[in-house]
Design an enzyme around this catalytic site. Structure first.
Site: not given
Ligand SMILES: Cc1ncc(C[n+]2csc(CCOP(=O)(O)OP(=O)(O)O)c2C)c(N)n1
Ligand SMILES: [Mg+2]
Length: 431
Positions: A316, A320, A328
């Site tokens: 990425r 976020h 970080y």
């Molecule tokens: C079940 C759930 N837990 C927490 C979240 C909050 N949240 C949204 S995106 C995210 C990070 C996701 O990381 P990843 O799956 O690695 O996807 P990336 O953002 O790296 O594409 C989190 C914790 C959520 N949307 N759904």
């Protein structure tokens, strides 16, 4: 320095090996099973992240082969020159559209945040490209490139972020939570991570009941794959032999949590073994690898052979979302992956390696993308916001406003019976 202030180092390296047991060889041979995980990569990055705590502050250090040479693009077994060029154009549009969105945000025109798929364009675009028009996609917020491939325009995405009246959700959501179950066969992203998996499995089941095995594709991140519903959805697809193609996008971070703190297996593709389905690893920055794995998985799905898990490894390349400066992330990690930029490398492959594009043709493609974006951006900016009264509309289904029709054919009972028969035959075979 007082002891409590000393930096503590904890190693989060998924390459740890457990110490071998002292089983005698013959006994070991008796119990050992082997499983295959296909790995299409031409490079296997090897580095470890170390979490360093300094009082309340946490930071990460990266070590490993960070100066390794950049791998070439792997020739596709299936893509023609024309198709490669098309995918390249989608990737360019994906990247440049997100650049335009960033500017719109900085101009205060975007309501809410912006999510980027920087560095992941090959994964979004080449995967969605493997689906047929009448098949289904369930993208996540980072897969804006997949939305473009499925027929949404940059104008749709920009209007959505600006919550314009003419946007796909008519101003009701200000990011990419939209789909189109009517024409484009796109299920809108679901925020609760993993929930798209059983939904897409359900779409494949619905199609099967209508007499057709189709491929359905969705994505989950290295963070999101830890959720229970990911297991439930994929397990359901596996036991029902549903044509789900699941891309596990391992971009090394879930918010600020590094992948090594999210799971213990070396590769997330290994999860496939536990579901009893094929697992494949691809370099998510190589459009040809992504397409080939997706195409093979879609073909399996169409043959009624069930789901496939494809782990796409990449990074990425932003935080976020736009609010997150990703302080970080260790800088050398960004530098390493910047050299593996999916678009720069694909361009080099098309122009210099394959000579499928002349420099002039390439410039024409880039200019065409810029022109398309500028027209869409101007249209989106000039289009009106929704009327306040419209907020209450479209919430409930009014009489006849949604006719739910089977997409492929009227459901057949016989299909159900034959699917059950196949399952029980498979169960007997396993015994
Ligand atoms: C079940 C759930 N837990 C927490 C979240 C909050 N949240 C949204 S995106 C995210 C990070 C996701 O990381 P990843 O799956 O690695 O996807 P990336 O953002 O790296 O594409 C989190 C914790 C959520 N949307 N759904
Ligand atoms: Mg992630």
């Amino acid at each position: 320095m007082a002891k409590k202030n000393q930096p503590k180092a904890a190693r989060y390296n998924s390459n740890h090996k457990r110490s071998p047991t002292s089983q005698p060889d013959a006994e070991k041979a008796l119990h050992q099973r082997t499983y295959k995980i296909l790995d299409y990569r031409l490079e296997k990055p090897s580095f470890a992240l170390r979490q360093i705590r300094d009082g309340d502050a946490v930071r990460y250090d990266v070590s490993g082969r960070l100066s390794a040479p950049v791998p070439p693009i792997r020739d596709s077994k299936y893509l023609s020159k024309q198709q490669c060029v098309e995918i390249y154009r989608w990737m360019l549009l994906n990247r440049k559209m997100e650049g335009a969105l960033e500017n719109l945000y900085k101009q205060g025109k975007v309501v809410g945040g912006v999510y980027f798929g920087l560095g992941q364009e090959a994964c979004s675009c080449a995967s969605a490209y493997a689906l047929k028009r009448d098949e289904w996609l369930g993208p996540l917020i980072r897969n804006q490139g997949s939305l473009l491939v499925r027929g949404f325009s940059a104008r749709d995405v920009m209007m959505q972020y600006m919550a314009k009246a003419g946007s796909p959700t008519k101003g009701r959501d200000a990011s990419s939570h939209f789909g189109d179950t009517d024409k484009r066969n796109v299920v809108a992203p679901i925020s609760t991570l993993g929930d798209l998996i059983p939904v897409l499995a359900g779409v494949a089941l619905g199609a099967r009941l209508q007499g057709k095995n189709i491929a359905v594709m969705t994505y989950i991140g290295d963070g999101g794959q830890s959720t229970g519903v990911t297991y439930e959805g994929l397990n359901f697809a596996a036991v029902q032999n549903l044509g789900l193609v699941l891309f596990v996008e391992n971009n090394l971070w879930g918010y600020s949590t590094p992948a090594d703190m999210q799971f213990r297996v070396k590769d997330l593709a290994e999860r496939a073994i536990a579901y009893g389905i094929p697992g494949i690893i691809v370099d998510g920055t190589d459009a040809c690898q992504v397409y080939d794995a997706a195409h093979e998985a879609c073909e399996r799905a169409r043959r009624g052979e069930g789901p496939t898990l494809i782990e796409a490894k990449m990074m990425r390349m932003k935080g976020h979302a736009i609010h997150d400066a990703a302080e970080y992330v260790p800088k050398p990690l960004f530098e390493y992956w910047k050299k593996r930029d999916p678009i720069v490398r694909f361009e080099d492959y098309l122009v210099r390696v394959q000579k499928w594009l002349t420099a002039a043709e390439n410039e024409k493609i880039v200019a065409g993308v810029d022109e398309e974006l500028e027209t869409d951006r101007e249209f989106a900016v000039a289009s009106p916001m929704p009327e306040p009264e419209s907020a209450a509309g479209g919430v409930y289904c009014e009489d006849g406003c949604h006719e739910v029709k089977p997409k492929y054919a009227m459901p057949k009972l016989g299909v159900l019976k034959s699917a059950r028969r196949k399952q029980s035959e498979a169960a007997v075979h396993l015994k």
